[in-house]
Design an enzyme around this catalytic site. Structure first.
Site, PDB file in Angstrom:
ATOM      1  CB  SER A  73      -6.430  -2.729  22.656  1.00  0.00           C
ATOM      2  OG  SER A  73      -6.802  -2.857  24.011  1.00  0.00           O
ATOM      3  CG  ASP A 111      -3.296   2.304  27.126  1.00  0.00           C
ATOM      4  OD1 ASP A 111      -2.200   2.540  27.673  1.00  0.00           O
ATOM      5  OD2 ASP A 111      -3.493   1.326  26.390  1.00  0.00           O
ATOM      6  CE  LYS A 141      -0.854   0.021  28.788  1.00  0.00           C
ATOM      7  NZ  LYS A 141      -0.380   0.391  27.443  1.00  0.00           N
ATOM      8  CD  GLU A 210       1.852  -5.165  23.042  1.00  0.00           C
ATOM      9  OE1 GLU A 210       1.642  -4.096  23.661  1.00  0.00           O
ATOM     10  OE2 GLU A 210       1.129  -5.581  22.124  1.00  0.00           O
TER      11      GLU A 210
HETATM   12  O1  KIV Z   1      -4.084  -1.277  24.816  1.00  0.00           O
HETATM   13  C1  KIV Z   1      -3.839  -2.409  25.251  1.00  0.00           C
HETATM   14  O2  KIV Z   1      -4.676  -3.314  25.270  1.00  0.00           O
HETATM   15  C2  KIV Z   1      -2.491  -2.659  25.745  1.00  0.00           C
HETATM   16  C3  KIV Z   1      -2.152  -4.058  26.153  1.00  0.00           C
HETATM   17  C4  KIV Z   1      -1.927  -4.893  24.953  1.00  0.00           C
HETATM   18  C5  KIV Z   1      -0.990  -4.102  27.062  1.00  0.00           C
HETATM   19  O3  KIV Z   1      -1.708  -1.772  25.815  1.00  0.00           O
END
Ligand code: KIV
Length: 292
Positions: A73, A111, A141, A210
């Site tokens: 994000s 991420d 993740k 989510e």
């Molecule tokens: O990238 C992000 O912020 C996310 C969250 C919304 C879980 O994956």
């Protein structure tokens, strides 16, 4: 069972004791994936927030959150893109380094961006190792279920802890056609439960759920041994995650139903900058005490 607790040195001081100078440092217990797992058993709710920079991450860590998510994000929040798709592995690594430097207590999850693990398991593992090695993050993740299971299995086998992500997976926004609630229909809900069980059996230490119905999130939480972390998934998951800038009210105009503003910093930033502009223009800043 004994759990190994890594430590980060907070401060270095020196003490004189019995005539010897001894090196002393205060140590903060670091959160580990094992401790995150344990929280499910004890019913201690897990807290996770996104972070993308050192300065805010220091405050978040000080406040006592369990896990940082350096989310993709960042593509929206930091870079101003309309989706998470454009952000790259190297950009994620750059942002994560600052968060890792700030993290005295919280576990840092990075991420894996769109395109870094979908092509093949081998490429996914190579990127996961690169991201952990170069950023200092504790875990990665990934979005998806059965389709990316080989990549997840190999990452875990190579020593990289993995957090799963099911339900609304923003990297598939073009496939979904938007950011609406997922798994309302029975077929998608059943696939989601099956995917969660596969991720759990593969060894994921947690799974983000989510934007799915609260009742489904509760069902998934009961069906897996690892903790579930919800966002827009009700309060029966083992923990919650929010985008930091959203919950601080910095992301003006973004207020979906699941989001609570725990502060209204957007308005405060605007007011502070308006005051600064006015003070510079009328020469009241800097004043005598603010000058050399
Ligand atoms: O990238 C992000 O912020 C996310 C969250 C919304 C879980 O994956």
């Amino acid at each position: 069972m004994q759990i190994y607790l890594p430590i980060r040195k907070k401060k270095c001081t020196f003490a004189v004791q019995f005539g010897f100078i001894m090196s002393v440092h205060t140590e903060t217990k670091r959160m580990t994936t094992a401790l995150i797992r344990q929280k499910k058993a004890t019913g201690d709710k897990i807290t996770m927030l996104t972070s993308y920079d050192y300065t805010l991450a220091r405050l978040v860590d000080e406040a006592g959150v369990d896990m940082f998510l350096v989310g993709d994000s960042a593509s929206n929040i930091v870079c101003g893109n309309g989706t998470t798709l454009p952000i790259t592995v190297d950009e994620m690594i750059f942002l994560t380094r600052g968060v890792v430097r700030a993290a005295q207590h919280a576990l840092v999850v990075i991420d894996m961006p769109f395109g870094s693990y979908q092509v093949s398991a081998e490429e996914g593992v190579r990127n996961a190792i690169k991201m952990v090695k170069e950023s200092g993050a504790d875990a990665v993740k990934l979005e998806g279920g059965e389709e990316i299971l080989p990549a997840i299995r190999q990452m875990i086998a190579m020593g990289v802890p993995v957090c799963g992500h099911l339900g609304l997976t923003p990297q598939s926004v073009n496939q979904f056609g938007g950011y609406g609630l997922r798994a309302k229909e029975e077929a998608e809900a059943e696939k989601l439960i099956h995917d969660a069980q596969l991720l759990d059996q593969a060894g994921c230490f947690a799974i983000v759920l989510e934007k799915i119905p609260a009742a489904l999130a509760e069902k998934v939480t009961k069906a897996v041994s690892c903790p579930t972390i919800g966002i827009g998934a009700g309060n029966k998951t083992d923990g919650q995650v929010l985008v930091l800038h959203d919950m601080l009210g910095l992301n003006l105009g973004f207020k979906p139903k699941f989001l609570r503003h725990f502060a209204e910093l957007g308005g405060e930033v605007i007011a502070a900058v308006e005051n600064y502009v006015a003070a510079v223009k009328d020469s009241s800043f800097p004043n005598e005490t603010e000058s050399y």
